[in-house]
Write a protein that holds these residues in place. Structure first.
Motif, PDB file in Angstrom:
ATOM      1  N   ARG A 376       0.853  -1.192   0.000  1.00  0.00           N
ATOM      2  CA  ARG A 376       0.000   0.000   0.000  1.00  0.00           C
ATOM      3  C   ARG A 376       0.886   1.239   0.000  1.00  0.00           C
ATOM      4  O   ARG A 376       2.002   1.228   0.514  1.00  0.00           O
ATOM      5  N   ALA A 377       0.350   2.320  -0.507  1.00  0.00           N
ATOM      6  CA  ALA A 377       1.121   3.564  -0.579  1.00  0.00           C
ATOM      7  C   ALA A 377       1.358   4.169   0.791  1.00  0.00           C
ATOM      8  O   ALA A 377       2.271   4.988   0.959  1.00  0.00           O
ATOM      9  N   ASP A 378       0.558   3.777   1.792  1.00  0.00           N
ATOM     10  CA  ASP A 378       0.692   4.368   3.126  1.00  0.00           C
ATOM     11  C   ASP A 378       1.540   3.533   4.068  1.00  0.00           C
ATOM     12  O   ASP A 378       1.580   3.794   5.274  1.00  0.00           O
ATOM     13  N   LEU A 379       2.261   2.527   3.545  1.00  0.00           N
ATOM     14  CA  LEU A 379       3.142   1.710   4.378  1.00  0.00           C
ATOM     15  C   LEU A 379       4.526   2.356   4.477  1.00  0.00           C
ATOM     16  O   LEU A 379       5.134   2.681   3.455  1.00  0.00           O
ATOM     17  N   ASP A 380       5.025   2.510   5.687  1.00  0.00           N
ATOM     18  CA  ASP A 380       6.392   3.025   5.826  1.00  0.00           C
ATOM     19  C   ASP A 380       7.375   1.858   5.825  1.00  0.00           C
ATOM     20  O   ASP A 380       6.990   0.686   5.895  1.00  0.00           O
ATOM     21  N   ASP A 381       8.655   2.187   5.734  1.00  0.00           N
ATOM     22  CA  ASP A 381       9.682   1.150   5.621  1.00  0.00           C
ATOM     23  C   ASP A 381       9.686   0.223   6.838  1.00  0.00           C
ATOM     24  O   ASP A 381       9.877  -0.996   6.707  1.00  0.00           O
ATOM     25  N   ALA A 382       9.495   0.779   8.013  1.00  0.00           N
ATOM     26  CA  ALA A 382       9.531  -0.034   9.231  1.00  0.00           C
ATOM     27  C   ALA A 382       8.402  -1.068   9.222  1.00  0.00           C
ATOM     28  O   ALA A 382       8.605  -2.227   9.619  1.00  0.00           O
ATOM     29  N   THR A 383       7.238  -0.677   8.742  1.00  0.00           N
ATOM     30  CA  THR A 383       6.111  -1.613   8.683  1.00  0.00           C
ATOM     31  C   THR A 383       6.372  -2.702   7.652  1.00  0.00           C
ATOM     32  O   THR A 383       6.107  -3.888   7.901  1.00  0.00           O
ATOM     33  N   VAL A 384       6.897  -2.306   6.503  1.00  0.00           N
ATOM     34  CA  VAL A 384       7.228  -3.297   5.474  1.00  0.00           C
ATOM     35  C   VAL A 384       8.241  -4.298   6.002  1.00  0.00           C
ATOM     36  O   VAL A 384       8.111  -5.515   5.801  1.00  0.00           O
TER      37      VAL A 384
END
Length: 401
Positions: A376-384
């Motif tokens: 998703r476009a709203d995912l930050d690197d830490a979440t990924v």
């Protein structure tokens, strides 16, 4: 004078006097055996009930731009419901077309680069409606083997001759058009295949169709908001928006975070669908709240053309961390093979707060059951990175058990 009882009265009397003897054998008893066979094959399915307050990280949805929960999108849905009511109340041809429908259709057509667009209640119905209205008996459909089930069902329901060719095989499409007689012909494909997010050779397919006098229908469900200038789709990316003999379908339920389907093409195509597409004529119109939400999401996409690139960057990072192929769109497909193992991995991820898709036959070929992770476009690197850690760890545990 004696008046004969009405047919209705006679029918009511007959029902009142009749007795029904239940059958000794349930004619649906075979369902239990069929369910057991599916369970043994790892193909039993259960509904996952998602709670509004769930803390899980959702990579199983198609909410590519993360707009389904955007406050402006929700507010637009609420305004549309307050303005027009909870439902459209009728088919589009009666009183089910609201000003919200008309405004959205004009805006989405302009955004995609087409003269006209028409809204359906779902992407599924948009595909079935477009195909069955454009071809019928005596006509030919050449269908890409990688197409979505809605396109497949549209082909079946059209009563046209259907030739299925290998996924992305432009030469086979040209050969089928050359060797089969037809009154009219339609080539059908996804622009981005839904299972693995890979793009179809749309330019080659259009050239082959155009050379043979056939039309091309391209389902952009997984390309809207993902590919092309400002997220306008793969057709626009290839410079084919507005091209003659081309029909585009897409959805309001993925990048636009709402619900509904769209067919975009010429004004003539739109008018023909209004007159002839049964899923449009006989279906209750899409509810105003969904239209309002999708229109607001489209406005956000217009105002933030960087969102598709942000999405693809997240998908690329996710694929690199999980060992998948570099994606061309939003989907990261991790082939597991055995359906039992795929289900177990998805369940293990869910237990650790990560929702991932699990695709098994008939959605994918036998032996290729897989996890389908949607960036998703709203995912930050830490979440990924966290998602990748969970997926990799659970996958290793299940595969080594």
């Amino acid at each position: 004078m004696t008046i004969a009882p009405s047919i209705a009265a006679e029918s009511e009397a007959a029902v009142a006097d009749s007795t029904v003897t239940p059958p000794t054998v349930d004619p649906l008893a075979w369902l239990a055996d069929a369910a057991a066979v599916r369970a043994d094959a790892g193909l039993h399915r259960e509904l996952l009930v998602r709670q509004a307050d769930s803390p899980a990280i959702n990579l199983a949805s198609n909410d590519y731009l993360g707009l389904s929960g955007h406050p402006d999108v929700i507010a637009a849905a609420q305004r549309a419901a307050a303005r027009f009511g909870a439902g459209s109340t009728a088919s589009r041809l009666v009183v089910g077309t609201t000003a919200a429908h008309d405004e959205f259709e004009r805006d989405i057509a302009d955004f995609l680069g087409w003269p006209a667009a028409l809204c359906f209640s779902s992407g599924y119905l948009a595909n079935v409606g477009a195909i069955t209205a454009l071809v019928g008996r005596g006509d030919l459909i050449v269908s890409d083997a990688g197409t979505h089930a809605s396109l497949i069902d549209g082909c079946r329901l059209s009563r046209a001759q259907v030739v299925v060719v290998g996924r992305g095989d432009v030469d086979a499409v040209a050969e089928a058009l050359r060797t089969n007689a037809f009154r009219r012909a339609l080539v059908v494909t996804d622009s981005v295949y839904s299972i693995d997010g890979e793009p179809a050779p749309v330019a080659g397919l259009y050239a082959a169709a155009h050379a043979a006098g056939a039309a091309l229908l391209v389902d952009e469900a997984h390309a809207l908001g993902v590919r092309g200038p400002g997220g306008r789709g793969l057709v626009a990316e290839l410079g084919l928006a507005g091209a003659p003999g081309l029909i585009v379908t897409t959805v309001m339920s993925k990048s636009l975070g709402a619900q509904g389907g769209v067919v975009a093409s010429s004004t003539l195509v739109r008018e023909h669908l209004i007159d002839c597409a049964r899923p449009f004529i006989f279906d209750t119109g899409l509810n105003p709240a969904a239209v309002g939400a999708a229109h607001a999401a489209l406005g956000i996409l217009r105002a933030n053309p960087e969102l598709p690139q942000r999405l693809r960057t997240a998908a690329a990072r996710l694929a690199a961390k999980c060992g998948g192929h570099e994606p061309a769109a939003a989907v990261v497909s991790l082939i597991i093979g055995d359906p039992h193992q795929a289900v177990a991995i998805a369940a293990g991820c869910r237990a650790e707060g990560v929702l991932v898709g699990c695709f098994r036959p008939p959605s994918v070929p036998a032996g290729t059951s897989r996890l389908r992770l949607t960036a998703r476009a709203d995912l930050d690197d830490a979440t990924v990175d966290h998602v990748a850690d969970v997926v990799n760890r659970v996958r290793a545990q299940v595969m080594s058990a």
